[in-house]
Design an enzyme around this catalytic site. Structure first.
Site, PDB file in Angstrom:
ATOM      1  N   ARG A 121     100.644  93.624  85.839  1.00  0.00           N
ATOM      2  CA  ARG A 121     101.588  94.618  85.340  1.00  0.00           C
ATOM      3  C   ARG A 121     101.280  95.953  86.001  1.00  0.00           C
ATOM      4  NH1 ARG A 121     104.411  95.511  80.745  1.00  0.00           N
ATOM      5  NH2 ARG A 121     105.726  96.113  82.476  1.00  0.00           N
ATOM      6  N   HIS A 126     103.670 102.435  76.893  1.00  0.00           N
ATOM      7  CA  HIS A 126     104.680 101.955  75.948  1.00  0.00           C
ATOM      8  C   HIS A 126     105.115 103.109  75.037  1.00  0.00           C
ATOM      9  CE1 HIS A 126     103.894  97.589  76.637  1.00  0.00           C
ATOM     10  NE2 HIS A 126     102.708  98.044  76.996  1.00  0.00           N
TER      11      HIS A 126
HETATM   12 FE   LIG Z   1     101.275  97.096  78.295  1.00  0.00          FE
END
Ligand SMILES: [Fe+2]
Length: 189
Positions: A121, A126
């Site tokens: 990732r 977030h």
């Molecule tokens: Fe994450």
């Protein structure tokens, strides 16, 4: 609203990620770095929560959570054990927007992390925004991350450009500190 008025493009939603460690509710605050003691590049993230017509969303709850500068979440389910935890880094925080829809957090730049064998990732933070009428979960990314191109979640966004930010150096703060603006557009305030 007239037909000629420009509408802001809604921030694309993103999947919910690892969330708070079990049984741990974040106290309200804006500093994830313990006064700048966390490892990594200090990052001042700020912005406004607005509706598509540009109206500020005051009093919205805004939560962030992220990996540390080594790519590790302070979460028992994070099995990226090759990356060290940072006891000075909180990993999550919750705040509320002011009367102008503004918010601000002091954090560090997260690192990319392996999500599965052979799949990484890109670095991201977030966000969860909760207004009186709506909840948006999304992620903020960083320009130039080599994993941006291959990331399934970023590629799932209707407008990737709305989620990719480009922090710049900030003067008068910690050495090397950066700042970035990330406005979040929701449908209803
Ligand atoms: Fe994450």
């Amino acid at each position: 609203m007239s037909d000629t008025q420009t509408r802001l493009p809604r921030t694309p939603p993103q999947i919910l990620g690892p969330f708070y460690p079990f049984m741990l509710t974040p106290t309200e605050g804006f500093d994830l770095t313990n006064g700048g003691q966390a490892k990594g590049t200090v990052l001042y993230v700020s912005g406004r929560v607005l509706t598509e017509t540009g109206a500020p969303v005051a009093g919205a709850k805004i939560e962030i959570w992220q990996a540390n500068a080594a790519g590790r979440y302070p979460h028992p389910n994070d099995d990226n054990v090759a990356a060290p935890l940072d006891e000075k880094f909180q990993g999550f925080a919750v705040s509320r927007t002011d009367e102008n829809g503004g918010y601000a957090f002091k954090t560090v730049r997260p690192a990319a992390y392996p999500a599965a064998p052979g799949r990484w990732r890109p670095a991201h933070i977030h966000f969860q925004v909760t207004s009186k009428y709506e909840q948006l979960v999304t992620q903020m990314y960083f320009k130039g991350d080599k994993y941006n191109e291959s990331d399934a979640w970023l590629n799932s966004a209707s407008r990737k450009d709305l989620l990719i930010t480009d922090p710049t150096p900030v003067a008068g703060k910690e050495p090397g500190a950066q700042e970035v603006t990330f406005d979040i557009i929701i449908t209803r305030g």
